[in-house]
Design an enzyme around this catalytic site. Structure first.
Site, short mmCIF file in Angstrom:
data_model
loop_
_atom_site.label_atom_id
_atom_site.label_comp_id
_atom_site.label_asym_id
_atom_site.label_seq_id
_atom_site.Cartn_x
_atom_site.Cartn_y
_atom_site.Cartn_z
N SER A 129 0.85 -1.19 0.00
CA SER A 129 0.00 0.00 0.00
C SER A 129 0.88 1.23 0.00
CB SER A 129 -0.89 0.01 1.24
OG SER A 129 -1.54 1.26 1.40
N TYR A 178 -1.66 -0.46 10.18
CA TYR A 178 -1.74 -0.79 8.76
C TYR A 178 -0.46 -0.40 8.04
CZ TYR A 178 -3.70 -0.70 3.99
OH TYR A 178 -3.95 -0.89 2.65
#
Length: 329
Positions: A148, A161
């Site tokens: 990501s 995350y």
């Protein structure tokens, strides 16, 4: 007609495995692979969700689609899954996509949330990679690891995350270098915000309604986010073409460039952005987005309604209806 890169045809395949394939980006990537003639196995933790996804994929593509209930945190379970796919279909392509999204200020989370993110995203990708590589070496196959933009720079209120995705990115780059001699390609994929309907499944802490408000707005805003089916097509193309790295969305590419050139500046700008985000309201259990209410501020409600509209519309196609075990990005 949209051109799609295809895998070389084999009598028993090509065989493809997508973890976290029951909804969101994972489901869209599985659809892309099925449309290109692959025999696809989608793996996740929720059997009912998997079956709904498989039925839809079979109806839409006419492809052979298998399902597997698997917790990627359990290496033995992943090993059994990979072996089953190899023996049944041959294993040509694997995409490690399973993930969780936790949205909260650091004051509202504990080490347990960081461990959960690492177990699912980093160790899930690691287990999938280590178990798949021996089989992929036999077929000179392809491995894609979904990182990501949050792994390329630390994002406020997404720290568990970001940490896990940063580890996934490092794993992908290292594996790409080490596996190249055996003919296996490893692609590191770093998407930015995508309209996957994941705001319903993401977990929120602190001021839950406010956190849900800003995240769902950003994840659906036209200038910030990308159509998830288009993203899936580009990811599958990149993995099949054996690209080493793919960064998606213009904001993500810009953030990567600026952070690479001036990391101190981007860190300071992140600090400014963090001051605009909701403040913590104590530490407690995280709640899924489907349970969150609308922001209390009427202007914030209006902005959320506008920003999230496109993301809300993709919920059905992305199989994001009911909150369940966290398995896909």
């Amino acid at each position: 007609m949209t051109y799609r890169t295809r895998l070389p045809h084999r009598t028993r395949g090509p065989g493809a495995l997508v973890t976290g394939g029951s909804r969101g980006l994972g489901l869209f990537m599985a659809r892309q692979l099925a449309e290109r003639g692959c025999v696809v196995t989608i793996a996740a933790r929720d059997a009912d969700e998997l079956e709904r996804a498989a039925v839809r994929l079979r109806e839409e593509t006419g492809a052979t689609v298998h399902t597997a209930v698997c917790d990627v945190r359990d290496r033995a379970a992943v090993g059994a899954l990979v072996r089953e796919v190899h023996e049944r279909d041959g294993l040509d392509l694997v995409i490690a996509n399973a993930g969780v999204i936790q949205v909260a200020p650091v004051d509202a989370v504990d080490a347990a949330e960081f461990a959960d993110a690492m177990d699912t995203m980093f160790f899930g990708a690691l287990h999938t990679s280590l178990e798949a590589l021996p089989y992929l070496k036999r077929t000179r196959g392809r491995l894609g690891l979904i990182g990501s933009v949050g792994g390329l720079l630390g994002v406020p209120h997404l720290l568990p995350y970001s940490c896990a995705k940063a580890a996934v990115g490092a794993l992908a780059e290292g594996l790409h270098a080490e596996a190249a001699a055996s003919g296996v390609s490893v692609t590191a994929v770093h998407p930015g915000l995508m309209r996957t309907g994941s705001h319903r499944q993401a977990e929120f802490g602190g001021d839950v309604d406010a956190e849900f408000g800003w995240f769902s707005t950003a994840a659906g805003a036209p200038l910030l986010s990308m159509d998830a089916e288009r993203a899936a097509r580009r990811i599958v193309d990149a993995v099949i073409q054996r690209r080493a790295r793919l960064v998606l969305t213009a904001p993500a590419k810009a953030a990567q460039l600026v952070h690479g050139a001036a990391p101190g500046l981007t860190t300071r700008l992140s600090g400014v952005a963090a001051r605009l985000l909701p403040t913590a309201q104590g530490r407690g259990p995280l709640r899924q987005g489907a349970e969150a209410g609308e922001p209390r501020n009427p202007v914030a409600r209006l902005v959320r309604s506008w920003g999230s509209a496109r993301n809300d519309r993709v919920v059905d196609r992305a199989n994001q209806h009911e909150p369940g075990p966290r398995t896909s990005s």
